[in-house]
Design a protein around this motif. Structure first.
Motif, PDB file in Angstrom:
ATOM      1  N   GLY A 114      28.093  71.584  64.358  1.00  0.00           N
ATOM      2  CA  GLY A 114      26.663  71.901  64.280  1.00  0.00           C
ATOM      3  C   GLY A 114      26.117  71.749  62.868  1.00  0.00           C
ATOM      4  O   GLY A 114      25.084  71.112  62.649  1.00  0.00           O
ATOM      5  N   VAL A 115      26.831  72.326  61.902  1.00  0.00           N
ATOM      6  CA  VAL A 115      26.379  72.236  60.512  1.00  0.00           C
ATOM      7  C   VAL A 115      26.464  70.785  60.032  1.00  0.00           C
ATOM      8  O   VAL A 115      25.564  70.282  59.354  1.00  0.00           O
ATOM      9  CB  VAL A 115      27.211  73.185  59.619  1.00  0.00           C
ATOM     10  CG1 VAL A 115      26.946  72.936  58.152  1.00  0.00           C
ATOM     11  CG2 VAL A 115      26.898  74.631  59.967  1.00  0.00           C
ATOM     12  N   GLY A 116      27.541  70.100  60.430  1.00  0.00           N
ATOM     13  CA  GLY A 116      27.704  68.694  60.026  1.00  0.00           C
ATOM     14  C   GLY A 116      26.559  67.830  60.533  1.00  0.00           C
ATOM     15  O   GLY A 116      26.055  66.965  59.820  1.00  0.00           O
ATOM     16  N   ALA A 117      26.131  68.093  61.765  1.00  0.00           N
ATOM     17  CA  ALA A 117      25.054  67.298  62.344  1.00  0.00           C
ATOM     18  C   ALA A 117      23.764  67.467  61.549  1.00  0.00           C
ATOM     19  O   ALA A 117      22.972  66.539  61.417  1.00  0.00           O
ATOM     20  CB  ALA A 117      24.816  67.697  63.795  1.00  0.00           C
ATOM     21  N   PHE A 120      30.601  61.746  58.864  1.00  0.00           N
ATOM     22  CA  PHE A 120      30.690  61.188  60.213  1.00  0.00           C
ATOM     23  C   PHE A 120      32.110  61.352  60.753  1.00  0.00           C
ATOM     24  O   PHE A 120      32.305  61.665  61.934  1.00  0.00           O
ATOM     25  CB  PHE A 120      30.267  59.717  60.214  1.00  0.00           C
ATOM     26  CG  PHE A 120      30.232  59.123  61.591  1.00  0.00           C
ATOM     27  CD1 PHE A 120      29.373  59.622  62.552  1.00  0.00           C
ATOM     28  CD2 PHE A 120      31.072  58.067  61.930  1.00  0.00           C
ATOM     29  CE1 PHE A 120      29.349  59.093  63.837  1.00  0.00           C
ATOM     30  CE2 PHE A 120      31.048  57.528  63.210  1.00  0.00           C
ATOM     31  CZ  PHE A 120      30.187  58.043  64.162  1.00  0.00           C
ATOM     32  N   LYS A 121      33.088  61.163  59.865  1.00  0.00           N
ATOM     33  CA  LYS A 121      34.476  61.355  60.272  1.00  0.00           C
ATOM     34  C   LYS A 121      34.707  62.814  60.700  1.00  0.00           C
ATOM     35  O   LYS A 121      35.332  63.081  61.728  1.00  0.00           O
ATOM     36  CB  LYS A 121      35.399  60.990  59.103  1.00  0.00           C
ATOM     37  CG  LYS A 121      36.862  60.892  59.481  1.00  0.00           C
ATOM     38  CD  LYS A 121      37.670  60.379  58.320  1.00  0.00           C
ATOM     39  CE  LYS A 121      38.440  61.530  57.698  1.00  0.00           C
ATOM     40  NZ  LYS A 121      39.112  61.140  56.442  1.00  0.00           N
ATOM     41  N   GLY A 149      34.223  66.800  67.025  1.00  0.00           N
ATOM     42  CA  GLY A 149      33.724  66.465  68.360  1.00  0.00           C
ATOM     43  C   GLY A 149      34.853  66.267  69.353  1.00  0.00           C
ATOM     44  O   GLY A 149      34.754  66.703  70.508  1.00  0.00           O
ATOM     45  N   ILE A 150      35.933  65.642  68.916  1.00  0.00           N
ATOM     46  CA  ILE A 150      37.066  65.410  69.825  1.00  0.00           C
ATOM     47  C   ILE A 150      37.607  66.741  70.336  1.00  0.00           C
ATOM     48  O   ILE A 150      37.890  66.902  71.526  1.00  0.00           O
ATOM     49  CB  ILE A 150      38.174  64.623  69.098  1.00  0.00           C
ATOM     50  CG1 ILE A 150      37.727  63.168  68.935  1.00  0.00           C
ATOM     51  CG2 ILE A 150      39.492  64.697  69.854  1.00  0.00           C
ATOM     52  CD1 ILE A 150      38.636  62.343  68.071  1.00  0.00           C
ATOM     53  N   ILE A 199      27.419  53.480  66.363  1.00  0.00           N
ATOM     54  CA  ILE A 199      27.350  53.928  64.967  1.00  0.00           C
ATOM     55  C   ILE A 199      28.515  53.340  64.169  1.00  0.00           C
ATOM     56  O   ILE A 199      28.332  52.849  63.047  1.00  0.00           O
ATOM     57  CB  ILE A 199      27.352  55.472  64.880  1.00  0.00           C
ATOM     58  CG1 ILE A 199      26.008  56.015  65.391  1.00  0.00           C
ATOM     59  CG2 ILE A 199      27.591  55.929  63.450  1.00  0.00           C
ATOM     60  CD1 ILE A 199      25.895  57.520  65.374  1.00  0.00           C
ATOM     61  N   LEU A 200      29.707  53.357  64.748  1.00  0.00           N
ATOM     62  CA  LEU A 200      30.858  52.784  64.051  1.00  0.00           C
ATOM     63  C   LEU A 200      30.601  51.323  63.705  1.00  0.00           C
ATOM     64  O   LEU A 200      30.842  50.872  62.585  1.00  0.00           O
ATOM     65  CB  LEU A 200      32.126  52.910  64.911  1.00  0.00           C
ATOM     66  CG  LEU A 200      32.736  54.307  64.955  1.00  0.00           C
ATOM     67  CD1 LEU A 200      33.856  54.364  65.978  1.00  0.00           C
ATOM     68  CD2 LEU A 200      33.249  54.707  63.575  1.00  0.00           C
TER      69      LEU A 200
END
Lengths: 284, 424, 186
Positions: free
Chosen positions: B95-98, B51-52, B58-59, B203-204
């Motif tokens: 994309g892969v992280g998601a 998530f991090k 994302g930033i 989510i946080l």
């Protein structure tokens, strides 16, 4: 040992799922097609069965082609001007300077003889109600047609850049927005639909699909208005290379840094394993 | 005014003001985790880390992305992918992280089910986890819309249309959600807001709450054993570390986590560089076109099982319309996992392989979910439609049967213990 | 109101008004909670409104379509309010469906919103088979756009229309549209 077993079970179920949603699904979405045929074996053998005469070819070309087509590297311009052609036909007939280099010879001969058949567009142009822009030259002898092809080959440059091949082969209908290439014809009218911009086509279709698609569009998209354009193998490779240069321009960078990142993470695995063993030796 | 001595070090200065030593003890060095665990216990930290990664990547995407139907596609595929330095890397990672975050969520979730870590005081852990699953799903769905490719558009279209099945208000609700009669600019901008602000914040909060729910019932262990955490902690603190059944979060638990995390990251980046198409669907590299439906519409792989339950009912039954049954079944699939603590009637907390009936139930459930996932992507015609139908039915029956299965199991275990108890 | 009743029920005496004090505090609390509730509801309403379609979106688009160039048996698609609208002029062999066909003179037309009523994909017209086929989940419709197979719960929707000579105005509710919808409901 037990952990390896658990890992094995998870890997197994993950791979089964992966296999189902990727390779299996894709094999169903895109059924297998025959590999690209750069000999265009379905067409009549013209160039292999006849002799040719470049000088005669040149004469025939000036009698039959330059009414509509220009040949810039011979200093010949078309008798019809570009805008009139676009207004009347929707498209501007291509310049023939590079035809001898990028198109397969026997295909080119067949195209001159019977464009709709060579282009596999018989479902669109039946020759009764709807005609293709370029007329048949089936009244010519095969030898004469071969001579014209020989002439085109004799005047063609020996080498083109990937982009030049793209512009001659695809760029009259398709835009390439990310390289500021804009089609000079409005083919929507002729085709019935707008040919897509090709900027990201390498990512949306992939090299493998494009290889067979460009070679014969009907294989994947039955009934499409796109012409089989008859590129020879090296010209098609250049086109795909160009699509990749524009649509996946960072591929080289991606593949260059990958080993370093993975090497670093491999080292991390090693170091963290040592640390884990060190810490856990105290408690276990 | 409280009394403060002059601090002798920077550490002490903070300690006086923030009680850092106390905080570190509570959160790290004296936060006790059972020792009897395997690498599956590292999934939580892997999720937090992934998530991090998603937030950070994302930033960087956010700085160049333009939420506008005319600019979104090019801002992603041209500006970010081709112009911005390493922009392609951040997009691939995102994309892969998601996609991988869902792989790990499912492993984490099925680990919980396998070891029975959702009952006897651990219900809130389970529920907060299910809440996070919903939030992550909403986050993934809203994010998938942003590149404004064909799949973005049509997934948004199909999924928002699902709300149209709600009686009476359905049609208006769909228009309200989209802000237009179709998926349009207003839809993109509001989902952009949800994706980059509201849902991540939620989510946080959800993650913090999920961690907190672990505090009182404590983390489960490989045998489902009840541990006296105070006593075991005492053993550890008095130097009997090898005898103690617990380990501190830092450094012992984390030492294992970091190793598992390193292995995961190797896999993560291998996919990021070499094998990203599974997470970044090629069809989405075609710009959105509201008048041209792609030949095949399917959600990302992690939604396929519930999507298949939705479309599995393809013909009317009795007086009920196929679409309505599908919608009800879909609603059932969305909430049923959250009810696990109450569907499992057996008081036993133990790994599934030590629970005769539940073990069978667990593996059947996994197989059915995989079948649903695979058929959720395939075209729903001919046999495929029937496989989808029967596996959807099987999925529902499986959960309806769970209370009975576990009650029978509880009876069986109780009766098998008694005779042996009588002999002694 | 409540206050007055309370005062009557609990006589106010020096030193013994603790009960009344507590009740008064509870009452004030209720009023405060009520006020906050109103504010919350009002804010929620305002938030709901920001998500509503904009007025320009709602009013946009009355599209006039000329029917004369249509060829019988072939499908034309017109974009209206972001949706594709199908125009199909029937060939003579297709029987008239009074509830669904638009009749202008000799000609009959199917005019429907070209979005599958299942999940909104665009079905394709198969001229040979005379059906609309939806690629998403295999739904099928006949040439009056009535569902014949698969998950679609109802026929393709007929957009509001009005007939003007040989043209159709989409978005306007003409008398033919109104009779059609009342027939469908009956």
């Amino acid at each position: 040992m037990k952990e390896l077993k658990i890992f094995g079970v998870i890997t197994f179920f993950t791979l089964v799922t992966y296999w189902g949603v990727e390779p299996l699904a894709h094999s169903i979405f895109h059924p297998h097609v025959e590999p690209a045929d750069f000999q265009f074996k379905d067409l009549e053998a013209i160039t292999t069965t006849t002799n040719s005469d470049v000088a005669k070819g040149k004469e025939l070309t000036s009698q039959n082609c330059i009414g509509c087509h220009s040949i810039n590297n011979e200093g010949i311009s078309a008798q019809v001007d570009k805008q009139t052609a676009i207004d009347n036909y929707g498209v501007f007939p291509p310049d023939l300077s590079t035809a001898g280099l990028i198109y397969e010879s026997n295909y080119l001969a067949n195209f001159i003889k019977h464009p709709v058949k060579a282009g596999k567009l018989e479902h669109k142009y039946d020759g009764v109600n709807k005609f293709y822009i370029m007329p048949d030259y089936s009244w010519m002898s095969n030898e004469d047609i071969h001579s014209m092809v020989a002439y085109f080959k004799s005047i063609a440059p020996t080498k083109l850049t990937n982009k030049e091949v793209f512009i001659d082969a695809c760029g009259r209908c398709h835009n390439m927005k990310y390289d500021k290439v804009k089609a000079d014809s409005d083919v929507t009218k002729v085709m019935g639909s707008t040919p897509p911009d090709l900027s990201m086509i390498i990512r949306s279709r992939g090299e493998h699909y494009l290889e067979t698609f460009i070679n014969d569009p009907q294989k994947h998209l039955k009934g499409t208005a796109m012409l089989r354009i008859g590129l020879n193998e090296s010209a098609q490779k250049q086109v795909i290379k160009y699509l990749e240069e524009i649509g996946d321009s960072k591929k080289a960078e991606r593949e260059a840094i990958a080993p370093y990142v993975l090497g670093f993470l491999g080292f991390m695995i090693f170091v963290s394993l040592l640390w884990k063993r060190e810490v856990w030796s105290e408690v276990k | 005014m409280a009394h403060f001595e002059k601090a002798r070090s920077l550490g002490e200065w903070f300690d006086q003001r923030l009680n850092t030593t106390g905080f570190i003890k509570v959160m790290m060095t004296e936060y006790w985790i059972p020792k009897d665990i395997n690498f599956l216990w590292a999934m939580g930290m892997i999720l937090a880390f992934t998530f991090k990664i998603l937030i950070i990547s994302g930033i960087f995407l956010l700085m160049y992305y333009k939420p506008d139907v005319d600019m979104a596609f090019d801002s992603v595929n041209y500006t970010i992918m081709q112009e911005v330095g390493y922009g392609w890397l951040f997009r691939h990672i995102h994309g892969v992280g998601a996609s991988l975050v869902f792989l790990i969520i499912y492993i984490h979730m099925f680990t919980g089910i396998y070891y029975g870590s959702y009952k006897k005081g651990r219900e809130m852990i389970w529920l907060s986890g299910m809440l996070l699953l919903i939030l992550f799903s909403a986050e993934a769905f809203s994010g998938y819309m942003l590149p404004w490719g064909q799949m973005s558009y049509w997934a948004a279209y199909v999924i928002t249309n699902i709300f149209g099945g709600i009686p009476v208000i359905g049609d208006e609700l769909v228009v309200w959600i989209r802000g237009n009669f179709y998926v349009a600019d207003s839809t993109l901008t509001r989902f952009f807001m949800l994706h980059v602000f509201l849902i991540p914040i939620a989510i946080l909060g959800g993650i913090a709450f999920h961690f907190y729910t672990l505090r009182i019932p404590h983390v489960n262990n490989q045998k489902g054993e009840e541990i006296d955490f105070e006593e075991e902690a005492n053993k550890y603190l008095t130097g009997r570390k090898k005898v103690s059944k617990v380990i501190p979060f830092w450094p012992v638990f984390m030492a294992k986590d970091v190793f598992v995390l390193s292995v995961f990251l190797f896999f993560f980046f291998y996919l990021t560089f070499y094998h990203f198409n599974f997470a970044m669907d090629p069809v989405n590299f075609d710009p959105a076109n509201g008048l041209k439906t792609p030949a095949h519409i399917y959600p990302e792989w992690y939604f396929l099982w519930s999507y298949e339950v939705l479309r599995g009912f393809f013909f009317d039954i009795g007086g009920l319309k196929a679409a309505d049954i599908g919608l009800v079944a879909f609603g059932f699939a969305q909430i049923i996992f959250a009810l696990m603590p109450w569907l499992d009637k057996s008081p036993t907390v133990a790994p599934a392989n030590q629970r005769p009936y539940f073990n069978a139930w667990f593996w059947i459930m996994i197989v059915i979910l995989i079948i649903l996932t695979i058929y959720g992507k395939l075209p729903p015609t001919g046999t495929n439609a029937w496989v989808g139908f029967y596996s959807s039915i099987a999925f529902i029956l499986l959960f309806l049967a769970l209370p009975i299965v576990t009650m029978k199991e509880a009876e069986k275990t109780a009766s098998s213990i008694k005779p042996t108890g009588g002999k002694h | 109101m409540e206050m007055r009743i309370l005062k009557k029920l609990i006589p106010k005496k020096e030193g013994t008004n603790i009960m009344a004090d507590i009740s008064r505090r509870a009452f004030m609390g209720k009023i405060l909670a009520g006020t906050t509730g109103i504010a919350a509801a009002a804010s929620l309403y305002a938030m709901k409104r920001t998500w509503d379609p904009l007025p320009s979106v709602v009013t946009a688009g009355f599209t006039t379509v000329d029917l004369s160039p249509l060829e019988a048996g072939k499908l034309s698609i017109v974009k209206w309010r972001g949706k594709p609208v199908f125009f199909l002029k029937h060939t003579p062999d297709i029987a008239l469906d009074k509830n669904r066909d638009i009749v202008i003179g000799e000609n009959r037309y199917t005019v429907v919103i070209g979005l599958c009523t299942h999940l909104g994909c665009i079905p394709e017209w198969r001229e040979g088979e005379k059906i609309f086929h939806c690629a998403c989940h295999g739904g099928q419709y006949d040439s009056h756009a009535k569902q014949t197979f698969g998950p679609p719960p109802r026929p393709l929707d007929i957009p509001p229309f009005a007939i003007q000579g040989n043209s159709i105005v989409l978005g306007e509710e003409g008398s033919e549209y109104k009779t059609m919808t009342t027939k469908a409901q009956a």
